[in-house]
Enzyme design. Structure first.
Site, mmCIF file in Angstrom:
data_model
loop_
_atom_site.group_PDB
_atom_site.id
_atom_site.type_symbol
_atom_site.label_atom_id
_atom_site.label_comp_id
_atom_site.label_asym_id
_atom_site.label_seq_id
_atom_site.Cartn_x
_atom_site.Cartn_y
_atom_site.Cartn_z
ATOM 1 N N ARG A 156 -14.529 -6.730 0.336
ATOM 2 C CA ARG A 156 -13.854 -6.184 1.679
ATOM 3 C C ARG A 156 -13.238 -4.814 1.612
ATOM 4 O O ARG A 156 -12.710 -4.585 0.409
ATOM 5 C CB ARG A 156 -12.940 -7.178 1.908
ATOM 6 C CG ARG A 156 -11.875 -6.995 2.932
ATOM 7 C CD ARG A 156 -10.502 -6.313 2.695
ATOM 8 N NE ARG A 156 -9.747 -6.317 3.571
ATOM 9 C CZ ARG A 156 -8.528 -5.826 3.822
ATOM 10 N NH1 ARG A 156 -7.993 -4.951 2.624
ATOM 11 N NH2 ARG A 156 -7.813 -5.792 4.487
ATOM 12 N N GLY B 157 -5.112 -4.734 7.261
ATOM 13 C CA GLY B 157 -6.017 -3.563 7.601
ATOM 14 C C GLY B 157 -7.074 -3.913 8.611
ATOM 15 O O GLY B 157 -7.250 -2.911 9.424
ATOM 16 N N ASP C 274 -7.945 -1.065 5.755
ATOM 17 C CA ASP C 274 -7.966 0.124 6.744
ATOM 18 C C ASP C 274 -7.571 1.397 5.868
ATOM 19 O O ASP C 274 -7.888 2.663 5.992
ATOM 20 C CB ASP C 274 -6.617 -0.067 7.604
ATOM 21 C CG ASP C 274 -5.408 -0.236 6.913
ATOM 22 O OD1 ASP C 274 -5.479 -0.982 5.775
ATOM 23 O OD2 ASP C 274 -4.153 0.025 7.205
ATOM 24 N N THR D 175 0.861 -1.128 0.108
ATOM 25 C CA THR D 175 -0.032 -0.013 -0.113
ATOM 26 C C THR D 175 0.857 1.077 -0.051
ATOM 27 O O THR D 175 1.899 1.234 0.870
ATOM 28 C CB THR D 175 -1.008 0.007 1.271
ATOM 29 O OG1 THR D 175 -1.999 -0.954 1.040
ATOM 30 C CG2 THR D 175 -1.694 1.406 1.516
HETATM 31 N N1 ASP Z 1 -3.506 -2.319 4.634
HETATM 32 C C1 ASP Z 1 -3.647 -2.706 3.234
HETATM 33 C C2 ASP Z 1 -5.173 -3.474 3.411
HETATM 34 O O1 ASP Z 1 -5.608 -3.917 4.504
HETATM 35 C C3 ASP Z 1 -2.922 -3.956 2.644
HETATM 36 C C4 ASP Z 1 -1.472 -3.356 2.578
HETATM 37 O O2 ASP Z 1 -0.914 -2.679 3.248
HETATM 38 O O3 ASP Z 1 -0.934 -4.002 1.814
HETATM 39 O O4 ASP Z 1 -5.950 -3.653 2.351
#
Ligand code: ASP
Length: 325
Positions: free
Chosen positions: A214, A240, A217, A186
C-alpha cells in the site's frame, strides 16, 4: 486627478516584510526536526538542504513512527515512503522501501541523478544500494514489535482518528502507546530560505498494519507534498487515501494562488474531503499545513488534535490547528 481637482499622490504600498527564513513541520515531533533544518536556514543555506536534514534527523530516531523504527504493515514488514521537492519543481520519491535508513536521501538522489520521479519497492531498494546506501537489518524496534504483537491478536485494520491526544508524556514522548494503538505519524516539513526559495520533504512508515504494498499520500507529489515557488508549499498527515483523492496539497497551493491565507486554504481542502463523504470523514483524521511566499503559515484538520511546529527568527513554537468536526 482626484474629485476636487487635486493631483492624486501615489503613496508607496506598505506591505509587511516577508518572514524568512522559516520552517514549519507536522506534529510536535517537528520541534527537533525544525531545529535541525534551522542550522542550515540560519546560515543562509538552501531550503532543500534544510528539509532533507530535518527528515534525516527524524529517520534516525528509532522511537518515532517514521523511518525504520516505525510500525510495520500487516505482514510485520516496515516499508518506508518519502519525497522531496525543491523551488524549481524538481522532485523525487520512494515508496515501499525496505531496510534503508534514509528514504529521504534516496528520494533526493533520484531527483538529482535520474530523469525519474518515483521508484517503488525492490527497484527503489536496488537503486539505493547501487548508490551506496547500506542495507539495514530486517527487524522491528522493541516498541513496534510490542505494538504489532498486540495488534495481531485481533488483526483489524482500523486507523485511529486521534492518536495524538493519547500522547501521555509530553511533546517529545515516543509515539507508541501501551495499548498499541498509535498507528500513524508522518513528518512533513516545508521551508523558505534566506533567498525566499521554498522546498519540502516528507518521510513516513505510513499507516500501521497497511496491506503490504500500500502507498499512502506521503510520497505522492501533489498529495502529501507540493511546492510552487511562486505561491507557497503544503504538506499533509492523516489518512493518505483521502488526501490522494483530492490531490490535497496541490489543492491547498491552488487555493493560496486564488488569494486564500494558508490556514483558509488548508480549511478548504479539509472541507473538500468532508463534502465527498461526511459520514466517512467523521471517522478519520487528515491535517494540512501550508506556508506562503510571504512567510505566512497555517494549518487545519478534520478533527481535533492536529498540531504543527514553527521555527523562524521570531518563534520556536508548537501550534494547534482549528478543525472541522
Ligand atoms: N499520511 C500517512 C499515510 O497515509 C500516514 C500519516 O500521516 O501518519 O501513509
Amino acid at each position: 486627478m482626484g474629485s476636487l481637482g487635486l493631483a492624486t499622490i501615489n503613496l508607496p504600498k506598505i506591505s509587511s516584510p516577508v518572514k524568512k527564513p522559516i520552517v514549519i513541520s507536522t506534529w510536535d515531533s517537528g520541534m527537533p526536526v525544525n531545529a535541525e533544518a534551522w542550522k542550515i536556514l540560519s546560515n543562509q543555506g538552501k531550503s532543500v538542504d534544510a528539509v532533507e536534514a530535518g527528515a534525516i534527523y527524524i529517520e534516525n530516531d528509532i522511537n518515532c513512527c517514521v523511518g525504520l523504527g516505525g510500525f510495520p504493515d500487516r505482514d510485520g514488514i516496515v516499508t518506508l515512503d518519502a519525497c522531496i521537492m525543491d523551488e524549481k519543481a524538481n522532485c523525487g520519491a520512494v515508496a515501499g522501501l525496505e531496510q534503508i535508513k534514509h528514504p529521504i536521501s534516496v528520494a533526493r538522489k533520484l531527483m538529482e541523478t535520474t530523469p525519474h520521479v518515483i521508484l517503488v519497492g525492490a527497484g527503489a531498494q536496488q537503486f539505493a544500494l547501487e548508490n551506496g546506501f547500506k542495507l539495514e537489518e530486517k527487524k522491528l524496534s522493541d516498541d513496534a514489535s510490542k505494538a504489532y504483537n498486540q495488534w495481531l491478536i485481533q488483526s483489524k485494520y482500523q486507523p485511529e482518528i486521534n492518536i495524538e491526544n493519547k500522547k501521555q508524556n509530553g511533546p517529545f514522548a515516543p509515539n507508541f502507546f501501551e495499548d498499541g494503538t498509535a498507528n500513524h505519524d508522518t513528518m512533513g516539513l516545508v521551508a523558505m530560505d534566506f533567498n525566499g526559495d521554498l522546498s519540502g520533504a516528507v518521510t513516513t512508515s505510513g499507516m500501521a498494519y497497511k496491506i503490504h504494498g500500500r502507498v499512502g499520500d506521503s510520497p505522492i507529489i501533489g498529495a502529501g507534498l507540493f511546492v510552487d515557488n511562486e505561491i507557497g508549499a503544503a504538506t499533509s498527515s492523516g489518512v493518505g487515501e483521502e488526501v490522494i483523492r483530492i490531490c490535497g496539497t496541490h489543492l491547498v497551493v491552488e487555493f493560496m494562488r486564488n488569494g486564500y491565507s494558508p490556514e483558509m486554504a488548508c480549511k478548504k481542502a479539509c472541507e473538500r474531503i468532508v463534502k465527498r463523504d461526511p459520514k466517512k470523514a467523521a471517522t478519520l483524521q487528515v491535517g494540512f499545513l501550508a506556508l506562503n511566499k510571504k512567510g505566512e503559515y497555517g494549518g487545519y484538520a478534520i478533527q481535533k488534535g492536529f498540531v504543527f511546529s514553527v521555527k523562524s527568527n521570531d518563534e520556536n513554537e508548537i501550534h494547534s490547528t482549528k478543525f472541522l468536526i
